[in-house]
Motif scaffolding. Sequence first.
Motif, PDB file in Angstrom:
ATOM      1  N   VAL A   1      11.647  -7.860  -9.971  1.00  0.00           N
ATOM      2  CA  VAL A   1      12.326  -7.912  -8.569  1.00  0.00           C
ATOM      3  C   VAL A   1      13.404  -8.918  -8.784  1.00  0.00           C
ATOM      4  N   HIS A   2      14.691  -8.348  -8.595  1.00  0.00           N
ATOM      5  CA  HIS A   2      16.050  -9.182  -8.673  1.00  0.00           C
ATOM      6  C   HIS A   2      16.180  -9.751  -7.414  1.00  0.00           C
ATOM      7  N   GLY A   3      16.649 -11.147  -7.521  1.00  0.00           N
ATOM      8  CA  GLY A   3      17.157 -11.698  -6.066  1.00  0.00           C
ATOM      9  C   GLY A   3      16.028 -11.442  -5.167  1.00  0.00           C
ATOM     10  N   VAL A   4      14.972 -12.031  -5.433  1.00  0.00           N
ATOM     11  CA  VAL A   4      13.682 -12.068  -4.342  1.00  0.00           C
ATOM     12  C   VAL A   4      14.088 -12.527  -3.092  1.00  0.00           C
ATOM     13  N   THR A   5      13.465 -11.796  -2.041  1.00  0.00           N
ATOM     14  CA  THR A   5      13.809 -12.498  -0.748  1.00  0.00           C
ATOM     15  C   THR A   5      12.148 -12.550  -0.113  1.00  0.00           C
ATOM     16  N   ARG A   6      12.166 -12.779   0.930  1.00  0.00           N
ATOM     17  CA  ARG A   6      10.899 -12.951   1.972  1.00  0.00           C
ATOM     18  C   ARG A   6      10.154 -11.698   2.040  1.00  0.00           C
ATOM     19  N   ASN A   7      11.150 -10.646   2.235  1.00  0.00           N
ATOM     20  CA  ASN A   7      10.596  -9.618   2.380  1.00  0.00           C
ATOM     21  C   ASN A   7       9.595  -8.792   0.985  1.00  0.00           C
TER      22      ASN A   7
ATOM     23  N   SER B   1       0.811  -1.003   0.013  1.00  0.00           N
ATOM     24  CA  SER B   1      -0.020  -0.131  -0.112  1.00  0.00           C
ATOM     25  C   SER B   1       0.733   1.323  -0.053  1.00  0.00           C
ATOM     26  N   LYS B   2       1.980   1.156  -0.348  1.00  0.00           N
ATOM     27  CA  LYS B   2       2.743   2.468  -0.472  1.00  0.00           C
ATOM     28  C   LYS B   2       3.673   2.355  -1.827  1.00  0.00           C
ATOM     29  N   SER B   3       4.226   3.559  -2.278  1.00  0.00           N
ATOM     30  CA  SER B   3       4.873   3.790  -3.512  1.00  0.00           C
ATOM     31  C   SER B   3       6.103   2.938  -3.469  1.00  0.00           C
ATOM     32  N   LEU B   4       6.446   2.319  -4.658  1.00  0.00           N
ATOM     33  CA  LEU B   4       7.755   1.399  -4.844  1.00  0.00           C
ATOM     34  C   LEU B   4       9.002   2.177  -3.986  1.00  0.00           C
ATOM     35  N   PRO B   5       9.716   1.420  -3.225  1.00  0.00           N
ATOM     36  CA  PRO B   5      10.682   1.972  -2.632  1.00  0.00           C
ATOM     37  C   PRO B   5      11.883   1.930  -3.771  1.00  0.00           C
ATOM     38  N   ASP B   6      12.906   3.017  -3.536  1.00  0.00           N
ATOM     39  CA  ASP B   6      14.104   3.359  -4.175  1.00  0.00           C
ATOM     40  C   ASP B   6      15.088   2.163  -4.009  1.00  0.00           C
ATOM     41  N   SER B   7      15.135   1.110  -5.038  1.00  0.00           N
ATOM     42  CA  SER B   7      15.807   0.048  -4.652  1.00  0.00           C
ATOM     43  C   SER B   7      16.500  -0.405  -5.852  1.00  0.00           C
ATOM     44  N   PRO B   8      18.083  -0.920  -5.913  1.00  0.00           N
ATOM     45  CA  PRO B   8      18.598  -1.573  -7.335  1.00  0.00           C
ATOM     46  C   PRO B   8      17.930  -2.730  -7.507  1.00  0.00           C
TER      47      PRO B   8
END
Length: 524
Positions: A202-208, A182-189
Motif C-alpha cells: 500500500v503506497h502512501g498509506v492514508t487513514r482510509n 470484506s470486498k475484493s481489492l479495488p483497482d488503485s495505483p
Amino acid sequence: MEPPSASPRAGRGPWQELLLAVSLLAFWNPPTTAQVTVESVPPNAAEGKDALLRVLNLPGDTASLTWFKGETVLPTHKILLYVIDTKITTPGPAYSGRETIYPNGSLLFQNITLNDTGSYILQIINQKFETALVRGQLQVFPELHKPSITSNNSNPVENVDSVVLTCESQTQSTSCLWSVNSKSLPDSPRLELSLDNRTLTVHGVTRNDTGPYECETRNPVSADRSDPFTLNVLYGPDTPTISPPDSYYRLGANLSLSCRTASNPPAQYSWLINGRPQPSTQELFIPNITAKNSGSYTCSVYNNATRLNKTTVKTITVSEPVSQPLLTASNTTVTKDDSVVLTCSSNNTGVSIQWFFNGQILTLTDRMKLSQDNSTLTIDPVRKEDAGKYQCEVSNPVSSNKSDPVRLDVEDDSTEQSSGLPPGAIAGIVIGVVAGVAVIAALVYLQYFRKTGGASDLRDVTEHKPSASNHSQDQSDNLSNKIEEVAYSSLNFNVQEPKKSTSASSSPAATETVYSEVQKKVSS
C-alpha cells in the motif's frame, strides 16, 4: 468396493513368474485395447484422504493386471500384480501397504500422501500374452492451515509511509487472494501485488487504508482465510471545528463551546480567549456571560505521534436584547399625490430594520424609498392603496422588537373640499370677529367714560340745572345699557352656526349692517 480376498503379500508361484517374464518381453508391443482408460477419483486428492485410479472398459480376456509407479515399467517400480484366474495379488517393491487392487484393475490408495502424487502405468496381459499399457495420473494436495498477515510497519504515518502486507502460509504451492473491508481489492495505483500474490504493498498509506485486510490461501482441495488485520495508521490532527456554530449570544446566557478534530492517536486540546491561556480541555463553559466575554476564542489541537498541530479561531459577540423602536410619521392623514415620511427610531446601535405593512413584510414599490440604514421610509406620491398600518422591526443577532403600529389615512381632493367650510362662511366669521372686537372696545371706552368724563358732565348739569340731575343720570345709564345690549346682540350674531355663504354675506355690507344696528339701538 472390497479388496480381493488374496493377500497382497502371498508368495510368488511359477505362473506369476511366467507372466512377469512374458510381460517384460511384450512390453514394447503396441496395445490392442486402446479403449481402456484410467481416471482419478477424485481428480484432485486431499492429503490424508482416499483416492482411486479407476479402470474403465477392461477387456474380458484379461489374464493379469500389474500397476507400476512412474513413467516406465520396471520391476523396481512394481506396486501390485493381480492374476485374474487365481485372484492372487502379489506386491512389488513400490508397494507401501496402503494400495489395494480390484479385479477390474482399479487401484485404491488409502490415507494418501503428497509422495503419492505422480504418474502410474497399468500393464494389461491377455490370455494370448498380448500386452497393453494404460497410463493414469494422481494429484495430491495438502489440507491448508489458516494463514496469517504480517506488516513491515506497525504504525505508518498518513501520506508519509508505505506498508507491505504479507500473507504467511505453511504451504507454498497455493494461490493467495486478498480482500479489504470484506470486498475484493479495488483497482488503485496505490495497491500493488507481487507476482505470486503473497505480498500486498500500500503506497502512501492514508487513514482510509486501515482495513481490515484478509488473505485467503487456496489449492484444488481446500481453502482457508486469515484473521482480519487492521492497520494502525497515524494521522491528523485535522483543522478543528468549534461547535455550536453560533457566534452571537444574549447578555446573561451560558456559553458552552466544544472543540473536535480527527486524529490518531487522539489529539490534545487547549484554549485561548483573547490570547489568554485557558485550561487544557476539549469543552469550554462560561456561565452568565457579559459584554466582557466578547472576543476571539482559539482552539488548538496537537498529535504527539505525528507531531502536527492545528488551530481554529471563533469570534463571539455578546449583545443586549433590543428595545422597542418608535415609529413616527410626518403626517398620518394625507391627500392623494402628497408625500409622507415614516421614521423608525431605536435606542440600540448596530441593528437591522425591517418594515411591515398591515402585518406583512412591506413590498417596496417604485414610489417608495428607504434611507441607506432603512430607518426612514418615504412614499411619494401617496396613493389610496398606501393607506393602512405601518410598523418597523429592529433586530440584532440575538433579538428583535416591533414598533407600535402607525395608521396612515389617504383622502381624495374632493373629500377634503366637502369636509371644509365654504369661503363665504369663513369670511363671515372673520367679519364677525372684527365686529366683536370693535364692540368690546366700545364697552371698554364706555366704562372709562362713566368713571371719568361722564361724572364731570353730570356735575356741570347739576350746578346749572339742579332739577334735571336725576334725568341726566338715568339717560347716561340708559345709554350704557343700550350699548351693552347691542354688543351682546352682535356677539350672539357672530357665534351662531355659519350658513352657506352667498355673495351678500361675503361682501363688506355685512360690516355696515352691524354698525347700523348699533346706531339704532343708541338712538332709541
